[in-house]
Design an enzyme around this catalytic site. Structure first.
Site, PDB file in Angstrom:
ATOM      1  CG  HIS A  15     -46.334  -0.173  16.351  1.00 49.06           C
ATOM      2  ND1 HIS A  15     -46.550   0.536  15.189  1.00 49.06           N
ATOM      3  CD2 HIS A  15     -46.932   0.505  17.355  1.00 49.06           C
ATOM      4  CE1 HIS A  15     -47.255   1.618  15.477  1.00 49.06           C
ATOM      5  NE2 HIS A  15     -47.504   1.626  16.796  1.00 49.06           N
ATOM      6  CB  THR A  36     -11.011   5.466  -1.887  1.00 47.74           C
ATOM      7  OG1 THR A  36      -9.977   5.418  -2.862  1.00 47.74           O
ATOM      8  CG2 THR A  36     -11.936   6.636  -2.149  1.00 47.74           C
ATOM      9  CB  ALA A  41       3.050  -2.128  -6.080  1.00 46.81           C
ATOM     10  CD  GLU A  97      -2.517   1.762   0.308  1.00 49.55           C
ATOM     11  OE1 GLU A  97      -3.366   1.014  -0.209  1.00 49.55           O
ATOM     12  OE2 GLU A  97      -2.304   2.920  -0.114  1.00 49.55           O
ATOM     13  N   GLY A 127     -24.663  15.746  -9.942  1.00 50.77           N
ATOM     14  CA  GLY A 127     -25.695  15.460  -8.933  1.00 50.77           C
ATOM     15  C   GLY A 127     -25.814  13.970  -8.704  1.00 50.77           C
ATOM     16  CB  ALA A 159     -16.764   0.249   0.504  1.00 51.93           C
TER      17      ALA A 159
HETATM   18  P1  FAD Z   1      -9.535   2.006  -2.971  1.00 54.43           P
HETATM   19  O1  FAD Z   1     -10.332   2.093  -1.752  1.00 54.43           O
HETATM   20  O2  FAD Z   1      -9.429   3.097  -3.904  1.00 54.43           O
HETATM   21  O3  FAD Z   1      -8.139   1.415  -2.570  1.00 54.43           O
HETATM   22  C1  FAD Z   1      -7.088   1.257  -3.469  1.00 54.43           C
HETATM   23  C2  FAD Z   1      -5.784   1.372  -2.705  1.00 54.43           C
HETATM   24  O4  FAD Z   1      -4.720   1.049  -3.587  1.00 54.43           O
HETATM   25  C3  FAD Z   1      -5.509   2.799  -2.204  1.00 54.43           C
HETATM   26  O5  FAD Z   1      -5.256   2.759  -0.821  1.00 54.43           O
HETATM   27  C4  FAD Z   1      -4.262   3.222  -2.984  1.00 54.43           C
HETATM   28  O6  FAD Z   1      -3.395   4.043  -2.220  1.00 54.43           O
HETATM   29  C5  FAD Z   1      -3.627   1.874  -3.295  1.00 54.43           C
HETATM   30  N1  FAD Z   1      -2.761   1.906  -4.483  1.00 54.43           N
HETATM   31  C6  FAD Z   1      -3.076   2.346  -5.722  1.00 54.43           C
HETATM   32  N2  FAD Z   1      -2.028   2.207  -6.555  1.00 54.43           N
HETATM   33  C7  FAD Z   1      -1.033   1.648  -5.805  1.00 54.43           C
HETATM   34  C8  FAD Z   1       0.301   1.272  -6.096  1.00 54.43           C
HETATM   35  N3  FAD Z   1       0.835   1.421  -7.307  1.00 54.43           N
HETATM   36  N4  FAD Z   1       1.041   0.749  -5.116  1.00 54.43           N
HETATM   37  C9  FAD Z   1       0.541   0.580  -3.861  1.00 54.43           C
HETATM   38  N5  FAD Z   1      -0.728   0.919  -3.535  1.00 54.43           N
HETATM   39  C10 FAD Z   1      -1.489   1.446  -4.502  1.00 54.43           C
HETATM   40  N6  FAD Z   1     -18.692   3.343  -1.205  1.00 54.43           N
HETATM   41  C11 FAD Z   1     -19.645   2.793  -0.446  1.00 54.43           C
HETATM   42  O7  FAD Z   1     -19.928   1.604  -0.558  1.00 54.43           O
HETATM   43  N7  FAD Z   1     -20.340   3.558   0.471  1.00 54.43           N
HETATM   44  C12 FAD Z   1     -20.087   4.865   0.646  1.00 54.43           C
HETATM   45  O8  FAD Z   1     -20.725   5.517   1.493  1.00 54.43           O
HETATM   46  C13 FAD Z   1     -19.075   5.465  -0.141  1.00 54.43           C
HETATM   47  N8  FAD Z   1     -18.786   6.765   0.000  1.00 54.43           N
HETATM   48  C14 FAD Z   1     -17.790   7.314  -0.755  1.00 54.43           C
HETATM   49  C15 FAD Z   1     -17.529   8.676  -0.610  1.00 54.43           C
HETATM   50  C16 FAD Z   1     -16.547   9.271  -1.366  1.00 54.43           C
HETATM   51  C17 FAD Z   1     -16.259  10.748  -1.191  1.00 54.43           C
HETATM   52  C18 FAD Z   1     -15.787   8.482  -2.281  1.00 54.43           C
HETATM   53  C19 FAD Z   1     -14.685   9.112  -3.088  1.00 54.43           C
HETATM   54  C20 FAD Z   1     -16.045   7.141  -2.443  1.00 54.43           C
HETATM   55  C21 FAD Z   1     -17.049   6.532  -1.692  1.00 54.43           C
HETATM   56  N9  FAD Z   1     -17.376   5.198  -1.822  1.00 54.43           N
HETATM   57  C22 FAD Z   1     -18.383   4.651  -1.075  1.00 54.43           C
HETATM   58  C23 FAD Z   1     -16.668   4.323  -2.788  1.00 54.43           C
HETATM   59  C24 FAD Z   1     -15.603   3.448  -2.068  1.00 54.43           C
HETATM   60  O9  FAD Z   1     -14.703   4.304  -1.389  1.00 54.43           O
HETATM   61  C25 FAD Z   1     -14.873   2.593  -3.071  1.00 54.43           C
HETATM   62  O10 FAD Z   1     -15.793   1.824  -3.819  1.00 54.43           O
HETATM   63  C26 FAD Z   1     -13.911   1.653  -2.373  1.00 54.43           C
HETATM   64  O11 FAD Z   1     -12.974   2.352  -1.608  1.00 54.43           O
HETATM   65  C27 FAD Z   1     -13.178   0.790  -3.413  1.00 54.43           C
HETATM   66  O12 FAD Z   1     -12.271  -0.041  -2.785  1.00 54.43           O
HETATM   67  P2  FAD Z   1     -10.953  -0.554  -3.548  1.00 54.43           P
HETATM   68  O13 FAD Z   1     -10.202  -1.361  -2.550  1.00 54.43           O
HETATM   69  O14 FAD Z   1     -11.316  -1.155  -4.839  1.00 54.43           O
HETATM   70  O15 FAD Z   1     -10.152   0.775  -3.902  1.00 54.43           O
HETATM   71  P1  NAD Z   2     -21.680   9.566  -9.964  1.00 53.94           P
HETATM   72  O1  NAD Z   2     -21.483   8.725 -11.160  1.00 53.94           O
HETATM   73  O2  NAD Z   2     -22.451   9.049  -8.815  1.00 53.94           O
HETATM   74  O3  NAD Z   2     -22.367  10.949 -10.391  1.00 53.94           O
HETATM   75  C1  NAD Z   2     -21.808  11.771 -11.358  1.00 53.94           C
HETATM   76  C2  NAD Z   2     -22.891  12.754 -11.785  1.00 53.94           C
HETATM   77  O4  NAD Z   2     -22.283  13.774 -12.550  1.00 53.94           O
HETATM   78  C3  NAD Z   2     -23.978  12.142 -12.658  1.00 53.94           C
HETATM   79  O5  NAD Z   2     -25.224  12.523 -12.143  1.00 53.94           O
HETATM   80  C4  NAD Z   2     -23.718  12.728 -14.037  1.00 53.94           C
HETATM   81  O6  NAD Z   2     -24.895  12.874 -14.799  1.00 53.94           O
HETATM   82  C5  NAD Z   2     -23.116  14.073 -13.662  1.00 53.94           C
HETATM   83  N1  NAD Z   2     -22.240  14.645 -14.689  1.00 53.94           N
HETATM   84  C6  NAD Z   2     -21.301  14.019 -15.430  1.00 53.94           C
HETATM   85  N2  NAD Z   2     -20.666  14.902 -16.230  1.00 53.94           N
HETATM   86  C7  NAD Z   2     -21.211  16.127 -15.973  1.00 53.94           C
HETATM   87  C8  NAD Z   2     -20.976  17.436 -16.457  1.00 53.94           C
HETATM   88  N3  NAD Z   2     -20.031  17.660 -17.375  1.00 53.94           N
HETATM   89  N4  NAD Z   2     -21.716  18.462 -15.970  1.00 53.94           N
HETATM   90  C9  NAD Z   2     -22.673  18.227 -15.019  1.00 53.94           C
HETATM   91  N5  NAD Z   2     -22.942  16.996 -14.539  1.00 53.94           N
HETATM   92  C10 NAD Z   2     -22.221  15.958 -14.993  1.00 53.94           C
HETATM   93  O7  NAD Z   2     -20.185  10.006  -9.520  1.00 53.94           O
HETATM   94  P2  NAD Z   2     -19.639  10.636  -8.184  1.00 53.94           P
HETATM   95  O8  NAD Z   2     -20.717  11.341  -7.454  1.00 53.94           O
HETATM   96  O9  NAD Z   2     -18.415  11.368  -8.557  1.00 53.94           O
HETATM   97  O10 NAD Z   2     -19.231   9.363  -7.355  1.00 53.94           O
HETATM   98  C11 NAD Z   2     -18.235   8.478  -7.880  1.00 53.94           C
HETATM   99  C12 NAD Z   2     -18.443   7.085  -7.376  1.00 53.94           C
HETATM  100  O11 NAD Z   2     -18.059   6.995  -6.010  1.00 53.94           O
HETATM  101  C13 NAD Z   2     -19.889   6.614  -7.399  1.00 53.94           C
HETATM  102  O12 NAD Z   2     -20.258   6.088  -8.649  1.00 53.94           O
HETATM  103  C14 NAD Z   2     -19.881   5.544  -6.360  1.00 53.94           C
HETATM  104  O13 NAD Z   2     -19.406   4.371  -6.962  1.00 53.94           O
HETATM  105  C15 NAD Z   2     -18.874   6.039  -5.344  1.00 53.94           C
HETATM  106  N6  NAD Z   2     -19.555   6.704  -4.187  1.00 53.94           N
HETATM  107  C16 NAD Z   2     -20.477   5.999  -3.469  1.00 53.94           C
HETATM  108  C17 NAD Z   2     -21.111   6.583  -2.395  1.00 53.94           C
HETATM  109  C18 NAD Z   2     -22.106   5.794  -1.606  1.00 53.94           C
HETATM  110  O14 NAD Z   2     -22.149   4.578  -1.771  1.00 53.94           O
HETATM  111  N7  NAD Z   2     -22.908   6.413  -0.743  1.00 53.94           N
HETATM  112  C19 NAD Z   2     -20.830   7.907  -2.037  1.00 53.94           C
HETATM  113  C20 NAD Z   2     -19.897   8.599  -2.789  1.00 53.94           C
HETATM  114  C21 NAD Z   2     -19.256   7.980  -3.870  1.00 53.94           C
END
Ligand code: FAD
Ligand code: NAD
Length: 466
Positions: free
Chosen positions: A445, A40, A116, A33, A185, A321
């Site tokens: 309830h 993320t 990596a 890592e 949105g 996640a």
């Molecule tokens: P990541 O979590 O992106 O992990 C990848 C890891 O690989 C990172 O730690 C990175 O540092 C490491 N890495 C990358 N390249 C290298 C390299 N070359 N060498 C060593 N390490 C490396 N999902 C939900 O289900 N519920 C939510 O409420 C939710 N909220 C979110 C809110 C936000 C603002 C964002 C951005 C995402 C959210 N997500 C949510 C999405 C969720 O975070 C991701 O789907 C999830 O983290 C994906 O897991 P992953 O292990 O595939 O990747």
């Molecule tokens: P998203 O795909 O959920 O939404 C992107 C939005 O941007 C869409 O509604 C799309 O129509 C709009 N869009 C695209 N291009 C545009 C433009 N040029 N101008 C205006 N609108 C535009 O993407 P996100 O909100 O960035 O989230 C990324 C990913 O992270 C999600 O798909 C999800 O997998 C993950 N995530 C999950 C959660 C959760 O599970 N609660 C929370 C945050 C993020």
């Protein structure tokens, strides 16, 4: 050159779960890592965003127009100590990432902090990033698991920098901006746009499509859009950014409804999706079969190269996640020689906007196209005692079932705390429950979950409370 049986690149929910399970199966496992375990999700995604959402909600309740006023509670206007809030949020993150490191250690995973780079399907070079020495070491493995996740997508005309930020910066602000344009949105735009609106920012939400959460059912987005407007968010639908200036914060917008306009803001959050890190880390050199930018995998997480596996966001939608963790369990089991497949009947999706939105299984239109004749019914929170006592009676729960045998195919909900209904929705689908099963289950309830029972009764043509 060191060797290991399993080498996992990326310590997010996909990578750390695969590492724990693999080591628990007695297999020598190395996890590489480059930043912090938890990826993320724990560091810059799910967890810090939910902490901010909660804090913003508590703050907003106490302002004059907030929901406490409806209950006759007069609170003195709250003050926000953002430094303290950020400290609390970091504490939550630290507790969880610390827990992940402890679990990895307990399972016997060797964690290497470094960047990596894949040299071939069995050899990885790791550059030390922690000590900044630039030292490189090579590792050989029998099984290589790619779990490098995803990163925010940029708009070509508005790259990150200056006033233009991704979710990563938006989760770590040191002051509350007076004005913010949120582009997109979807999940992030709604969750963080609502958060900043509740903390006092004048938010303009710009969505290219006709409603927020455009990939979802329009009925689900209606209560969300209504609430955004109540919170003072300016909602610009069918609108795109044509150009922008990251220094001045001036955006030129084009709407298919209202033509062109200019917007001047203090900060811009771009939340238009995420892209997989499948081209990073030398992965492209493996020439794996791809699905667009995502690595193609089978139902056990195998890529097109023998003993190279991929899990999590780099393997495509839904980038969530819980999906990453579930895939990781399957890959670790497959490497350990067990017969497991990743074939969930449903993967719930939750948006933590206000009110919350949940989908699990098939929507009515998906169910119709797969099964033809289906029955759907919805029941509103405005008839639910618990929702009324929480002063949160907005929204509904909808069930979708096959008409012939009443097997439940999907649930959709928008309303108070419906994220907590995701599990029961998904259980009923996984367990092939029928409408009669839910209707005959004794629901406590007063609870919000009674709405599920009422929806099932309605779908059976025997509604009880309307
Ligand atoms: P990541 O979590 O992106 O992990 C990848 C890891 O690989 C990172 O730690 C990175 O540092 C490491 N890495 C990358 N390249 C290298 C390299 N070359 N060498 C060593 N390490 C490396 N999902 C939900 O289900 N519920 C939510 O409420 C939710 N909220 C979110 C809110 C936000 C603002 C964002 C951005 C995402 C959210 N997500 C949510 C999405 C969720 O975070 C991701 O789907 C999830 O983290 C994906 O897991 P992953 O292990 O595939 O990747
Ligand atoms: P998203 O795909 O959920 O939404 C992107 C939005 O941007 C869409 O509604 C799309 O129509 C709009 N869009 C695209 N291009 C545009 C433009 N040029 N101008 C205006 N609108 C535009 O993407 P996100 O909100 O960035 O989230 C990324 C990913 O992270 C999600 O798909 C999800 O997998 C993950 N995530 C999950 C959660 C959760 O599970 N609660 C929370 C945050 C993020």
């Amino acid at each position: 050159m060191q060797s290991t049986n399993v080498l996992i690149i990326g310590g997010g929910p996909a990578g750390y779960v695969a590492a724990i399970r693999s080591a628990q199966a007695g297999i020598a496992t190395v996890l590489v890592e480059r930043e912090k375990a938890g990826g993320t999700c724990l560091n810059i995604g799910c967890i810090p965003s939910k902490a901010l959402i909660h804090a913003a909600d508590e703050f907003h309740k106490r302002i004059e127009s907030g929901s406490l006023a409806n209950l006759g509670i007069v609170a003195s206007p709250p003050e926000l100590n953002l430094a303290r809030l950020n400290e609390w949020k970091s504490g939550v993150v630290g507790r969880l990432t610390g827990g992940v490191y402890a679990l990895l250690k307990q399972a016997g995973v060797r964690v290497i902090h470094g960047k990596a780079r894949v040299l071939d399907g069995k050899t990885v070079e790791v550059e030390d990033v922690e000590g900044q020495t630039g030292k490189r070491q090579r590792l050989v493995c029998q099984h290589l698991v790619l779990a490098t996740g995803s990163e925010p997508a940029e708009l070509p005309m508005l790259p990150f920098g200056g006033k233009v930020m991704s979710s990563t910066q938006a989760l770590n602000l040191e002051t509350i901006p007076k004005t913010m344009a949120v582009i997109g949105g979807g999940y992030i735009g709604l969750e963080l746009g609502t958060t900043y609106a509740k903390l006092g920012t004048q938010v303009t939400l710009i969505e290219a499509r006709e409603h927020v959460l455009p990939g979802w059912d329009p009925e689900l987005s209606k209560p969300v859009q209504k609430r955004l407007r109540e919170l003072g968010v300016e909602l610009l639908l069918n609108t795109r950014v044509e150009s922008g200036d990251a220094v001045t914060g001036e955006l030129k917008l084009k709407s298919t409804d209202d033509g062109e306009r200019t917007l001047q803001v203090e900060s811009v959050l771009v939340a238009v999706g995420r892209r997989p890190r499948s081209r990073d880390a030398g992965i492209e050199g493996l020439l794996l079969d791809m699905d667009g930018p995502f690595i193609r995998v089978d139902e056990q997480g195998r890529t097109s190269m023998r003993q190279v596996w991929a899990i999590g966001d780099i393997t495509g939608e839904p980038m969530l996640a819980h999906r990453a963790m579930a895939q990781a369990e399957v890959v670790a089991a497959a490497i350990a020689g067990q017969r497991r497949r990743f074939e969930p009947a449903a993967i719930p999706a939750v948006c933590y906007c206000d009110p919350e939105v949940v989908l699990s299984g098939l929507t009515p239109s998906e169910a119709k196209s797969q099964y033809g004749d289906v029955v759907t019914a919805s029941y509103t929170f405005s008839h639910n005692g618990r929702a009324l006592t929480l002063d949160a009676a907005e929204g509904f729960v909808r069930v979708v079932a096959k008409r012939d045998d009443h097997r439940i195919l999907g649930w959709q909900a928008v309303g108070p705390n419906v994220s907590e209904l995701a599990a029961v929705f998904t259980h009923s689908i996984e367990m092939c429950a029928r409408l009669e099963d839910v209707a005959a289950t004794v629901h406590a309830h007063p609870t919000l979950s009674e709405v599920l029972q009422e929806a099932a009764l309605k779908a059976l043509g025997t509604p009880l409370h309307g």
